[in-house]
Write an enzyme that holds these catalytic residues in place. Structure first.
Site, PDB file in Angstrom:
ATOM      1  N   ARG A  29       1.112  -1.105   0.222  1.00 24.84           N
ATOM      2  CA  ARG A  29       0.170   0.411  -0.222  1.00 24.84           C
ATOM      3  C   ARG A  29       0.782   1.338  -0.123  1.00 24.84           C
ATOM      4  O   ARG A  29       2.410   1.389   0.598  1.00 24.84           O
ATOM      5  CB  ARG A  29      -0.954  -0.251   1.264  1.00 24.84           C
ATOM      6  N   GLU A  35      -0.905   9.536   8.336  1.00 28.54           N
ATOM      7  CA  GLU A  35       0.760   9.514   8.912  1.00 28.54           C
ATOM      8  C   GLU A  35       0.618   9.668  10.379  1.00 28.54           C
ATOM      9  O   GLU A  35       0.594  10.860  10.752  1.00 28.54           O
ATOM     10  CB  GLU A  35       1.912  10.047   8.145  1.00 28.54           C
ATOM     11  N   HIS A  36       0.276   8.580  10.829  1.00 30.32           N
ATOM     12  CA  HIS A  36       1.216   8.230  12.754  1.00 30.32           C
ATOM     13  C   HIS A  36      -0.508   8.462  12.612  1.00 30.32           C
ATOM     14  O   HIS A  36      -0.596   9.110  13.852  1.00 30.32           O
ATOM     15  CB  HIS A  36       2.429   9.058  12.718  1.00 30.32           C
ATOM     16  N   SER A 135       5.021  -4.140   2.806  1.00 28.49           N
ATOM     17  CA  SER A 135       5.741  -6.363   2.350  1.00 28.49           C
ATOM     18  C   SER A 135       5.217  -7.173   3.267  1.00 28.49           C
ATOM     19  O   SER A 135       4.987  -7.488   2.842  1.00 28.49           O
ATOM     20  CB  SER A 135       7.534  -5.563   1.761  1.00 28.49           C
ATOM     21  N   ASP A 180      -2.313  -0.899   7.751  1.00 29.55           N
ATOM     22  CA  ASP A 180      -1.911  -1.579   6.236  1.00 29.55           C
ATOM     23  C   ASP A 180      -2.007  -2.777   5.908  1.00 29.55           C
ATOM     24  O   ASP A 180      -2.839  -3.060   4.807  1.00 29.55           O
ATOM     25  CB  ASP A 180      -0.311  -1.787   6.792  1.00 29.55           C
ATOM     26  N   TYR A 230       9.326   3.654  16.223  1.00 25.38           N
ATOM     27  CA  TYR A 230       8.149   3.319  16.357  1.00 25.38           C
ATOM     28  C   TYR A 230       7.434   4.120  17.316  1.00 25.38           C
ATOM     29  O   TYR A 230       6.719   4.323  17.653  1.00 25.38           O
ATOM     30  CB  TYR A 230       7.391   2.393  15.518  1.00 25.38           C
TER      31      TYR A 230
HETATM   32  C1  GLA Z   1       3.788   2.002   9.960  1.00 22.52           C
HETATM   33  C2  GLA Z   1       2.184   1.058  10.819  1.00 22.52           C
HETATM   34  C3  GLA Z   1       1.147   1.842  10.515  1.00 22.52           C
HETATM   35  C4  GLA Z   1       0.874   3.154  10.664  1.00 22.52           C
HETATM   36  C5  GLA Z   1       1.987   4.033   9.639  1.00 22.52           C
HETATM   37  C6  GLA Z   1       2.314   5.791   9.830  1.00 22.52           C
HETATM   38  O1  GLA Z   1       3.256   1.644   7.948  1.00 22.52           O
HETATM   39  O2  GLA Z   1       2.625  -0.299  10.689  1.00 22.52           O
HETATM   40  O3  GLA Z   1       0.302   1.105  11.399  1.00 22.52           O
HETATM   41  O4  GLA Z   1       0.806   3.635  11.987  1.00 22.52           O
HETATM   42  O5  GLA Z   1       3.250   3.336  10.273  1.00 22.52           O
HETATM   43  O6  GLA Z   1       0.873   6.155   9.279  1.00 22.52           O
END
Ligand code: GLA
Length: 392
Positions: A29, A35-36, A135, A180, A230
């Site tokens: 994707r 984001e986040h 991935s 994701d 993260y």
């Molecule tokens: C990674 C995580 C997602 C999301 C993004 C940031 O891809 O797997 O769940 O938190 O970072 O948007």
């Protein structure tokens, strides 16, 4: 994907001496914006891409010579076989390996009462590894789809996404949000998905314009998301929400954040500012896509990048260079917006472009990136693709 499919089928026949009975796929994707925000109960706006994981499989035969109750899986990328137990307790290993995603999903399926008999399989992928294009979610969702196909039982899509997310948490030790796995499981061709991570509801926003395209540029700088960065971002956000007395940052307005600023550390304030702003930007960008107002959508993408770079601090110099080159090309050159996509610390940018200028945009991005970093980027244009499905 056609070439990947043919290669997968060929490798299956070479390795196992017969034709595959089941063939499934799940896409990677790209997150257009948001984001986040997923682990803060916010909105995300991803689309499935025309790259993914394909798994070809067949029931095991005595001549395969594999221990009872196991699956024998060949990874084309690793050029390696592994045996994965299909029943009983499966404990996560110390070092995360590619087959942990498969093991995690098999364990999750077992918990849901879905158990496959012994099988053999070949896994192949064209999603860049560690490139921020999910991935691993593609591998998880493809594995769950294979188990559905083998057993004839189906999960509802939310249950499927959640069990894949759990595999990532427990087996890959990455405390990801839900974006994701959701988009890989539920993506739709020609649509970008607006996902409300608070109640897991989705709205599809059509993106069918032939004139516009989504360009993905891989900086070739790899991130290590399961490292400390993260989880640190996640904790900062949760701490900020707790201090300000809300269940999640989704509940907070920018005014409330400013009013409570003194109670937060500077870092917590900046993390929360990104999330609160990003949730609004995501809704605005989704509306702009609905209205085919790509200039507005592009502005939100740039603002998202600036916020991720300065306040959330998940960008890196190479990615900033790519976004600045895109900004330099600008609307006159056919670029409307660009930003880092995915968890951060490298990976890819997502850029909204006019298709008529595609070649010159790619040439400029490549030439200037090489000149500034010495790294050859990888680029491709993609349309929103279909989520996980059975090929045959
Ligand atoms: C990674 C995580 C997602 C999301 C993004 C940031 O891809 O797997 O769940 O938190 O970072 O948007």
């Amino acid at each position: 994907m056609e070439q990947l499919l043919q290669e997968t089928l060929r490798v299956f026949e070479t390795q196992f001496g017969r034709e595959a009975r089941w063939v499934v796929t799940a896409p990677g994707r790209v997150n257009v914006i948001g984001e986040h925000t997923d682990y803060n109960d916010g909105f995300v706006f991803p689309m499935a891409i025309e790259r993914g994981v394909i798994i070809a499989a067949a029931p095991a035969k005595a001549s395969d010579d594999i221990p009872a109750g196991q699956a024998r899986i060949y990874s084309v990328a690793k050029k390696k076989f592994v045996n994965v137990p299909l029943s009983g307790e499966i404990l996560p290993g110390e070092q995360v390996q590619w087959f942990d995603y498969v093991r995690g999903v098999i364990a999750g399926c077992l918990e849901e009462g879905v158990q496959a008999d012994a099988f053999v399989a070949v896994i192949h992928s064209n999603v860049p590894l560690g490139g921020g294009l999910s991935s691993s979610a593609a591998l998880e969702v493809a594995t769950a789809t294979l188990l559905e196909e083998i057993t004839g039982k189906t999960f509802n899509p939310v249950q499927k996404a959640l069990l894949c997310q759990k595999a990532e948490h427990v087996f890959a030790k990455m405390p990801c949000g839900i974006m994701d796995q959701f988009i890989s499981a539920m993506g739709e061709k020609d649509n970008i998905m607006l996902l409300d991570c608070q109640d897991c509801t989705t709205q599809m926003v059509p993106f069918v314009s032939e004139a516009m395209g989504i360009l993905i540029t891989n900086s070739k700088v790899k991130h290590a998301l399961s490292g400390s960065e993260y989880p640190e971002r996640r904790s900062s956000c949760h701490d900020a929400a707790k201090i300000l007395g809300v269940a999640s940052l989704r509940e907070l307005t920018m005014e409330q954040l400013e009013a409570g600023r003194d109670r937060l550390t500077d870092r917590q304030y900046r993390r929360a500012k990104h999330v609160v702003g990003e949730i609004s930007r995501t809704l605005e960008a989704a509306q702009a896509f609905r209205d085919s107002n790509y200039a507005e959508a592009g502005k939100r993408m740039y603002a998202s990048h600036d916020s991720l770079r300065d306040d959330f601090e998940v960008s890196c110099p190479e990615i900033d260079i790519l976004v600045e080159i895109a900004r330099g090309i600008g609307p006159d050159g056919g670029v409307l917006g660009s930003r880092i996509t995915g968890g951060g610390f490298g990976g890819c940018t997502v850029t909204l472009i006019e298709m008529a200028r595609r070649d010159s945009i790619m040439q400029t991005l490549r030439d200037e990136y090489v000149a500034k970093t010495g790294i050859e980027p990888e680029m491709f244009v993609t349309r929103p693709a279909q989520g996980a499905h059975i090929i045959s």
